[in-house]
Design a protein around this motif. Structure first.
Motif, PDB file in Angstrom:
ATOM      1  N   UNK A 174      60.265  33.264  42.873  1.00 26.98           N
ATOM      2  CA  UNK A 174      59.349  33.539  43.647  1.00 26.98           C
ATOM      3  C   UNK A 174      57.915  33.712  43.178  1.00 26.98           C
ATOM      4  N   UNK A 175      56.891  33.424  43.789  1.00 30.35           N
ATOM      5  CA  UNK A 175      55.418  33.592  43.405  1.00 30.35           C
ATOM      6  C   UNK A 175      54.809  34.664  44.325  1.00 30.35           C
ATOM      7  N   UNK A 176      53.575  34.421  44.771  1.00 32.16           N
ATOM      8  CA  UNK A 176      52.865  35.095  45.570  1.00 32.16           C
ATOM      9  C   UNK A 176      53.296  35.143  46.915  1.00 32.16           C
ATOM     10  N   UNK A 177      54.005  34.088  47.218  1.00 32.74           N
ATOM     11  CA  UNK A 177      54.498  34.127  48.724  1.00 32.74           C
ATOM     12  C   UNK A 177      56.100  33.573  48.767  1.00 32.74           C
ATOM     13  N   UNK A 178      56.770  34.603  48.765  1.00 33.38           N
ATOM     14  CA  UNK A 178      58.267  34.358  48.548  1.00 33.38           C
ATOM     15  C   UNK A 178      59.005  34.349  49.782  1.00 33.38           C
ATOM     16  N   UNK A 179      58.056  34.833  50.813  1.00 30.43           N
ATOM     17  CA  UNK A 179      58.821  34.338  52.327  1.00 30.43           C
ATOM     18  C   UNK A 179      58.548  32.992  52.455  1.00 30.43           C
ATOM     19  N   UNK A 180      57.449  32.251  52.236  1.00 25.82           N
ATOM     20  CA  UNK A 180      57.195  30.886  52.497  1.00 25.82           C
ATOM     21  C   UNK A 180      58.041  30.100  51.660  1.00 25.82           C
ATOM     22  N   UNK A 181      58.408  30.453  50.455  1.00 21.86           N
ATOM     23  CA  UNK A 181      59.161  29.536  49.443  1.00 21.86           C
ATOM     24  C   UNK A 181      60.715  29.674  50.123  1.00 21.86           C
ATOM     25  N   UNK A 182      61.086  30.743  50.479  1.00 20.96           N
ATOM     26  CA  UNK A 182      62.619  30.882  51.275  1.00 20.96           C
ATOM     27  C   UNK A 182      62.545  29.759  52.436  1.00 20.96           C
ATOM     28  N   UNK A 183      61.417  30.067  53.216  1.00 23.77           N
ATOM     29  CA  UNK A 183      61.330  29.281  54.524  1.00 23.77           C
ATOM     30  C   UNK A 183      61.280  27.674  54.226  1.00 23.77           C
ATOM     31  N   UNK A 184      60.671  27.280  52.950  1.00 25.67           N
ATOM     32  CA  UNK A 184      60.476  26.077  52.636  1.00 25.67           C
ATOM     33  C   UNK A 184      61.890  25.742  52.371  1.00 25.67           C
ATOM     34  N   UNK A 185      62.639  26.261  51.662  1.00 20.56           N
ATOM     35  CA  UNK A 185      63.944  25.833  51.073  1.00 20.56           C
ATOM     36  C   UNK A 185      64.861  25.615  52.278  1.00 20.56           C
ATOM     37  N   UNK A 186      65.005  26.754  53.197  1.00 17.43           N
ATOM     38  CA  UNK A 186      65.536  26.428  54.387  1.00 17.43           C
ATOM     39  C   UNK A 186      65.305  25.168  55.127  1.00 17.43           C
ATOM     40  N   UNK A 187      64.075  24.824  55.296  1.00 17.43           N
ATOM     41  CA  UNK A 187      63.573  23.696  55.986  1.00 17.43           C
ATOM     42  C   UNK A 187      63.994  22.318  55.393  1.00 17.43           C
TER      43      UNK A 187
END
Length: 201
Positions: free
Chosen positions: A84-97
């Protein structure tokens, strides 16, 4: 020079030259389908061993991944190792996509074969029918019967490939939809933990 006769000869030669590649491709696809049927059976048995019905919400909240399929468990391992970095929610969503895109992409070969199989079967039918009719006009019934056998067998193989591919695609599409739903649910439940892990860094 008769242009129409020349074009007819060219088209006849071009169509006749396609018969061998079409038969070769159909043969390769038939062998591939037998091999793929074995891997499909393995996936089906693996999913049949999973307990049913599964309360995905309760299992995901309790972190009991043994109730989910292999793609979902693999996604959970990747999610737990997510940097995780400054935007962990975006990183998780990117992994899901990305995972969702790869899962749908894995079905592209079946979608292509649904159309390619019958198309090649039709081509493999019409080409020998043309040469068979030419042989009939010359009274060569032996060649006619041989061409008809090739025409009908390529039709059967092409249609069988299309039908079996559609069956496999329909079942695996349902599996992919179920896995993506479970992945999205797990991602939503794990999001607060990922965000807390990112804040503690």
């Amino acid at each position: 020079m008769d242009i129409i006769a020349l074009l007819k000869s060219f088209i006849y030669l071009a169509a006749s030259s396609l018969l061998l590649p079409v038969m070769f491709i159909l043969s390769c696809l038939a062998v591939w389908m037998v091999v793929y049927a074995g891997s499909f059976a393995g996936l089906w048995f693996a999913r049949k061993r999973l307990p049913r019905p599964v309360d995905a919400m309760e299992a995901a909240a309790g972190n009991d991944l043994s109730l989910f399929s292999l793609p979902v468990r693999r996604f959970c391992r990747q999610l737990s190792r997510l940097k995780t970095g400054s935007h962990p929610d975006i990183a998780a969503l990117n992994l899901l996509r990305e995972t969702e895109h790869c899962m749908w992409k894995s079905l592209d070969h079946l979608k292509l074969l649904i159309r390619i199989g019958p198309g090649l079967g039709l081509i493999g039918t019409l080409i020998p029918m043309g040469t068979g009719l030419a042989a009939l006009s010359q009274g060569d019934l032996t060649r006619l019967s041989g061409d008809l056998v090739v025409a009908f067998t390529t039709t059967v193989v092409g249609m069988a490939l299309g039908l079996i591919s559609y069956l496999f695609f329909t079942i695996q599409r349902r599996w992919v939809e179920e896995d993506i739903k479970n992945m999205a649910l797990i991602c939503e439940l794990q999001m607060p933990r990922i965000e807390n892990k990112g804040e503690n860094r």
